[in-house]
Each structure stands twice: as structure tokens, then as C-alpha cells.
Design an enzyme around this catalytic site. Structure first.
Site, PDB file in Angstrom:
ATOM      1  N   ILE A  19     -85.105  12.241  16.905  1.00 44.82           N
ATOM      2  CA  ILE A  19     -85.129  12.281  15.453  1.00 44.82           C
ATOM      3  C   ILE A  19     -83.724  12.460  14.890  1.00 44.82           C
ATOM      4  O   ILE A  19     -83.345  11.840  13.894  1.00 44.82           O
ATOM      5  CB  ILE A  19     -86.053  13.410  14.958  1.00 44.82           C
ATOM      6  N   ASP A  38     -74.174  18.683  18.743  1.00 49.58           N
ATOM      7  CA  ASP A  38     -75.123  18.596  19.848  1.00 49.58           C
ATOM      8  C   ASP A  38     -74.512  19.218  21.093  1.00 49.58           C
ATOM      9  O   ASP A  38     -73.284  19.256  21.243  1.00 49.58           O
ATOM     10  CB  ASP A  38     -75.474  17.123  20.112  1.00 49.58           C
ATOM     11  N   ASP A  54     -73.327  24.595  20.548  1.00 50.05           N
ATOM     12  CA  ASP A  54     -74.517  25.328  20.980  1.00 50.05           C
ATOM     13  C   ASP A  54     -75.013  26.125  19.788  1.00 50.05           C
ATOM     14  O   ASP A  54     -74.372  27.098  19.375  1.00 50.05           O
ATOM     15  CB  ASP A  54     -74.156  26.256  22.140  1.00 50.05           C
ATOM     16  N   VAL A  55     -76.145  25.710  19.198  1.00 52.98           N
ATOM     17  CA  VAL A  55     -76.636  26.408  18.012  1.00 52.98           C
ATOM     18  C   VAL A  55     -77.122  27.816  18.333  1.00 52.98           C
ATOM     19  O   VAL A  55     -77.425  28.594  17.426  1.00 52.98           O
ATOM     20  CB  VAL A  55     -77.749  25.620  17.279  1.00 52.98           C
ATOM     21  N   SER A 138     -92.537  21.073  11.820  1.00 51.75           N
ATOM     22  CA  SER A 138     -93.521  20.445  12.704  1.00 51.75           C
ATOM     23  C   SER A 138     -94.929  20.635  12.144  1.00 51.75           C
ATOM     24  O   SER A 138     -95.200  21.598  11.412  1.00 51.75           O
ATOM     25  CB  SER A 138     -93.453  21.072  14.096  1.00 51.75           C
ATOM     26  N   TYR A 151     -94.148  27.559  20.472  1.00 52.86           N
ATOM     27  CA  TYR A 151     -93.573  26.500  19.651  1.00 52.86           C
ATOM     28  C   TYR A 151     -94.096  26.570  18.219  1.00 52.86           C
ATOM     29  O   TYR A 151     -93.329  26.506  17.256  1.00 52.86           O
ATOM     30  CB  TYR A 151     -93.887  25.145  20.273  1.00 52.86           C
ATOM     31  N   LYS A 155     -92.073  27.240  14.625  1.00 53.23           N
ATOM     32  CA  LYS A 155     -92.067  26.289  13.516  1.00 53.23           C
ATOM     33  C   LYS A 155     -92.716  26.877  12.261  1.00 53.23           C
ATOM     34  O   LYS A 155     -92.364  26.516  11.136  1.00 53.23           O
ATOM     35  CB  LYS A 155     -92.746  24.991  13.928  1.00 53.23           C
ATOM     36  N   THR A 183     -96.936  14.536  16.262  1.00 53.72           N
ATOM     37  CA  THR A 183     -96.404  14.260  17.593  1.00 53.72           C
ATOM     38  C   THR A 183     -95.597  12.968  17.532  1.00 53.72           C
ATOM     39  O   THR A 183     -96.115  11.905  17.186  1.00 53.72           O
ATOM     40  CB  THR A 183     -97.534  14.141  18.621  1.00 53.72           C
TER      41      THR A 183
END
Length: 258
Positions: A19, A38, A54-55, A138, A151, A155, A183
Site C-alpha cells: 500500500i 522504510d 525504523d519507526v 484496517s 492486530y 488498529k 484484506t
């Protein structure tokens, strides 16, 4: 293609694949100067610029955002897309795993937005109507999915965080929204399918779970993000935009088995 983002500076985290990459490309095609943050930005195509980040590390985030904003000549758009997945029930992951996923999926947004806010405020002052943040959330924030406890929890936090950020920064001229993909056919989902006992059956089940009967594409999610950061969405803030094939809101009858 419209050049409605001409001259704006955009930053996309997790933008080297899936995405994030689709979004970075779309924003660039519409005229924005785009920086990708990234863990592995080496394959980012021209004209995108990549910054190894690295977030999960505040120092890494601050340094990358500062460099990107300087190189872009300012920052108008932030897309918080970096995230990790997790499979299992509440019994299956340790405290350490919970901390690790929440640290990336939730605090990663906090770190990047915190570092970007001075630049977004300047954009709001000097280029009114351009400052915008979009978080990748999500369907898991609004629907209970099996084997996705950690997960979904992360979210759900992203959805609430989006609303709180929108309220905090609306008077500064910064809009904050999120997209809620169903998804989506991303590399992460591909790896899950590859690891399944029967990948074809698992893909069929995921397709059937969404009323449209197929996975969402990365370009469809990118298009939603592109709308939310655009001048056309100038009155849109504090909104979650579902791109889920009708999964959350529709209850259609199963397709009869012939």
C-alpha cells in the site's frame, strides 16, 4: 492524471512495498515530491526518494523526517502507513510480542507525526489547506476477525488515535483521517497465504469473506489516501474511509454452491 498535488511535499512511511509504495507512486504522479521512509528503501523507484528509517526508534524517525523535509523543501502531507501484522488469539502472543506490535503500529504513528508536526504547521500557515495526515488503519478496527486479536487491538487504537489527532490539530489547519482497508493483496498477505496448509483454499476463503468476492488491491487503497490528502477533501477530517469491498457494512447472502 490531475496534478492537484503539484509542488507539495509528501512523506510515506512503509513506502517501499504494498500500500505504501502504491500510495507514494500515486502522489508523485499527481505532482507531489515524495519521500519514502522504510526499513529497506533501496528498491524505491525514481523519482521517489528513500530514507532508511525504523519507526520503532524515535531518533531514527526524527533524523529521517528532518532530512526528508529539508530535501523536499517542506512537508504538507504525511501518510503513516508502516505497520506489522500478527496472527493468533489473546493466548498465543507473549507480552513482548504485544509490546512489539503496538510499538510499531501505534507508537510508530505517534513518533512520525510528532516529528512532522512542526513542518505540517508551517505548511498550514504558508500554504493553507494543504496540511494533511492519513493513517493506514484496517477493517480490524471495526470488525472482529478470527486469529487477529493483537492486530485488531492495534488498529482499534489507530482509529481512536486518528480521531483524537483530528480534534487536536483542526484549529492549526491540519486535517487527520484514516483509511480502513479490508484484506488487501499485499506482500504480507501473500506470505500468510504461502504459509497456509492449502494456499488456494485460504485465498478463496479470504476472497469470499468480502462481499465483492475478491481481495482489495493496493491501488484502490492508494486512491482513497490520494483523495483524503487532496484539495477535494478540504472539509474531511476525523473520518475513517472504508476500502473493504463492503465487508464492514454489508450482510449479503452466501453464493449458492452449485
Amino acid at each position: 492524471m490531475s496534478k492537484d498535488l503539484q509542488g507539495l511535499g509528501a512523506l510515506v512511511t512503509g513506502g517501499a512495498s504494498g500500500i505504501g509504495l502504491a500510495t507514494a507512486r500515486l502522489l508523485s504522479e499527481r505532482g507531489a515530491r515524495v519521500a519514502v521512509l522504510d526499513l529497506n528503501p533501496d528498491g524505491v523507484p525514481h523519482p521517489l526518494s528513500g530514507y532508511r528509517t525504523d519507526v520503532g526508534d524515535d531518533g531514527s524517525v526524527r533524523a529521517a523526517v528532518e532530512s526528508a523535509a529539508r530535501d523536499l523543501g517542506g512537508l504538507d502531507i504525511l501518510v503513516n502507513n508502516a505497520g506489522v501484522g500478527a496472527v493468533g488469539t489473546v493466548e498465543d502472543q507473549s507480552d513482548e510480542q504485544w509490546h512489539a506490535v503496538l510499538d510499531i503500529n501505534v507508537l510508530g504513528i505517534v513518533r512520525t507525526t510528532r516529528a512532522a508536526l512542526p513542518y505540517l504547521r508551517e505548511a498550514a500557515r504558508s500554504r493553507p489547506g494543504t496540511a494533511s495526515v492519513v493513517n493506514t488503519c484496517s477493517i480490524g478496527a471495526t470488525a472482529g476477525l478470527p486469529q487477529r486479536a493483537l492486530y485488531c487491538a492495534s488498529k482499534g487504537a489507530v482509529l481512536s488515535l486518528t480521531l483524537a489527532m483530528a480534534a487536536d490539530h483542526i484549529r492549526e489547519g491540519i486535517r487527520v483521517n484514516c483509511v480502513n482497508p479490508g484484506t488487501t493483496d499485499t506482500p504480507w498477505v501473500g506470505r500468510l497465504l504461502d504459509a497456509a496448509d492449502d494456499p488456494e483454499a485460504e485465498r478463496a476463503a479470504l476472497n469470499a469473506r468480502q462481499p465483492l468476492g475478491r481481495l482489495v488491491t493496493v491501488d484502490e487503497v492508494a486512491a482513497a489516501i490520494g483523495y483524503l490528502v487532496s484539495p477535494a477533501a478540504a472539509s474531511v477530517t476525523g473520518t475513517s474511509l472504508a476500502v473493504d469491498g463492503g465487508m464492514h457494512g454489508l450482510r449479503v447472502r452466501p453464493v449458492p454452491v452449485s
